[in-house]
Design a protein around this motif. Structure first.
Motif, short mmCIF file in Angstrom:
data_model
loop_
_atom_site.label_atom_id
_atom_site.label_comp_id
_atom_site.label_asym_id
_atom_site.label_seq_id
_atom_site.Cartn_x
_atom_site.Cartn_y
_atom_site.Cartn_z
N PHE A 3 39.34 38.47 49.78
CA PHE A 3 38.68 39.52 48.83
C PHE A 3 38.95 39.05 47.30
O PHE A 3 39.73 38.12 46.98
CB PHE A 3 39.47 40.80 49.12
CG PHE A 3 39.25 41.34 50.56
CD1 PHE A 3 38.14 41.88 51.10
CD2 PHE A 3 40.34 41.48 51.38
CE1 PHE A 3 37.81 42.51 52.02
CE2 PHE A 3 39.97 41.98 52.51
CZ PHE A 3 39.04 42.38 52.99
N THR A 4 38.14 39.45 46.63
CA THR A 4 38.06 39.20 45.15
C THR A 4 39.33 39.72 44.43
O THR A 4 39.82 40.77 45.02
CB THR A 4 36.80 39.66 44.52
OG1 THR A 4 36.69 41.20 44.48
CG2 THR A 4 35.47 38.95 45.08
N THR A 7 39.20 43.53 44.22
CA THR A 7 39.55 44.46 45.06
C THR A 7 40.97 44.60 44.83
O THR A 7 41.44 45.51 44.95
CB THR A 7 39.22 43.98 46.58
OG1 THR A 7 37.74 43.82 46.57
CG2 THR A 7 39.76 44.64 47.65
N ASN A 8 41.89 43.63 44.63
CA ASN A 8 43.31 43.63 44.41
C ASN A 8 43.55 44.49 43.24
O ASN A 8 44.32 45.39 43.34
CB ASN A 8 43.49 42.19 43.99
CG ASN A 8 45.23 42.22 43.89
OD1 ASN A 8 45.80 43.04 44.24
ND2 ASN A 8 45.63 40.86 43.27
N ALA A 10 41.46 46.94 42.12
CA ALA A 10 41.18 48.37 42.56
C ALA A 10 42.17 48.94 43.47
O ALA A 10 42.42 50.14 43.22
CB ALA A 10 39.78 48.12 43.02
N LEU A 11 42.71 48.18 44.40
CA LEU A 11 43.54 48.84 45.43
C LEU A 11 45.03 49.05 44.54
O LEU A 11 45.40 50.34 44.77
CB LEU A 11 44.01 47.89 46.24
CG LEU A 11 43.11 47.53 47.37
CD1 LEU A 11 43.41 46.44 48.16
CD2 LEU A 11 42.77 49.03 48.45
N ILE A 45 35.64 47.68 37.04
CA ILE A 45 36.06 47.99 38.25
C ILE A 45 36.17 49.54 38.51
O ILE A 45 35.92 50.19 39.50
CB ILE A 45 37.48 47.48 38.46
CG1 ILE A 45 37.46 45.80 38.60
CG2 ILE A 45 38.22 47.95 39.96
CD1 ILE A 45 38.52 45.23 38.63
N ILE A 80 37.77 48.87 49.09
CA ILE A 80 37.40 47.74 49.60
C ILE A 80 35.88 47.74 49.45
O ILE A 80 35.14 46.87 48.57
CB ILE A 80 37.82 47.08 50.87
CG1 ILE A 80 39.35 46.78 50.51
CG2 ILE A 80 36.92 45.73 51.04
CD1 ILE A 80 39.93 46.39 51.79
N GLN A 81 35.20 48.58 50.42
CA GLN A 81 33.75 48.77 50.22
C GLN A 81 33.14 49.30 48.79
O GLN A 81 32.04 48.83 48.52
CB GLN A 81 33.32 49.63 51.43
CG GLN A 81 33.40 49.18 52.62
CD GLN A 81 33.14 49.79 53.84
OE1 GLN A 81 33.03 51.09 53.62
NE2 GLN A 81 32.82 49.42 54.95
N ILE A 83 33.98 47.98 45.95
CA ILE A 83 34.25 46.79 45.14
C ILE A 83 33.33 45.57 45.81
O ILE A 83 32.50 45.14 45.23
CB ILE A 83 35.40 46.64 44.99
CG1 ILE A 83 36.40 47.33 44.44
CG2 ILE A 83 35.70 45.19 44.18
CD1 ILE A 83 35.90 48.06 43.08
N GLU A 84 33.68 45.42 46.94
CA GLU A 84 33.01 44.39 47.74
C GLU A 84 31.65 44.66 48.47
O GLU A 84 30.88 43.78 48.62
CB GLU A 84 34.00 43.89 48.76
CG GLU A 84 35.16 43.46 48.25
CD GLU A 84 35.26 42.13 47.50
OE1 GLU A 84 34.33 41.38 47.66
OE2 GLU A 84 36.17 41.73 46.98
#
Length: 130
Positions: A3-4, A7-8, A10-11, A45, A80-81, A83-84
């Protein structure tokens, strides 16, 4: 599979917001400092998370970001969705007529991963911290 970095971030951002909920909003500068990332990058983000309806932006002197959904409803997959996107991780490039056997294996693996991420909430992580 990878994952980008977005995403990291964002989590981790969502974890900070959940951990802080329902206290006052957290500013982008503070969120960026927690993670050691530029506020400009994190703002992009945060915009995606706002568009996905997970957080909201609060204007004013004491403004910032806060959850707009119940924290118990937010899953890893949601973030995740946001962002990705939700495109498949694997697409077969060959024309086989029937469904590609390799594609079928990859699709099954992706469905299992999505199921796990959908059933894992960020609040589970907050509980593990305490």
């Amino acid at each position: 599979m990878k994952f980008t970095k977005a995403t990291n971030y964002a989590l981790h951002t969502m974890l900070a917001l959940i951990d802080n909920s329902p206290v006052k909003p957290i500013g982008v500068q503070q969120l960026a400092e927690i993670q050691g990332v530029s506020p400009t990058y994190l703002s992009k983000i945060l915009t995606r998370l706002v568009k996905a309806g997970m957080i909201e932006s609060v204007s004013g002197v004491n403004g910032g970001y806060r959850l707009s959904r119940k924290k118990d409803d937010i899953t890893f997959l949601d973030i995740i969705q946001a962002i990705e996107g939700n495109a498949s991780l694997f697409e077969c490039n060959f024309v086989h007529g029937e469904e590609c056997l390799i594609q079928a294996v990859m699709k099954e693996a992706e469905e299992k991963m999505e199921s796990h991420l959908k059933n894992t909430k960020l609040t589970d992580m907050v509980q593990k911290k305490t």
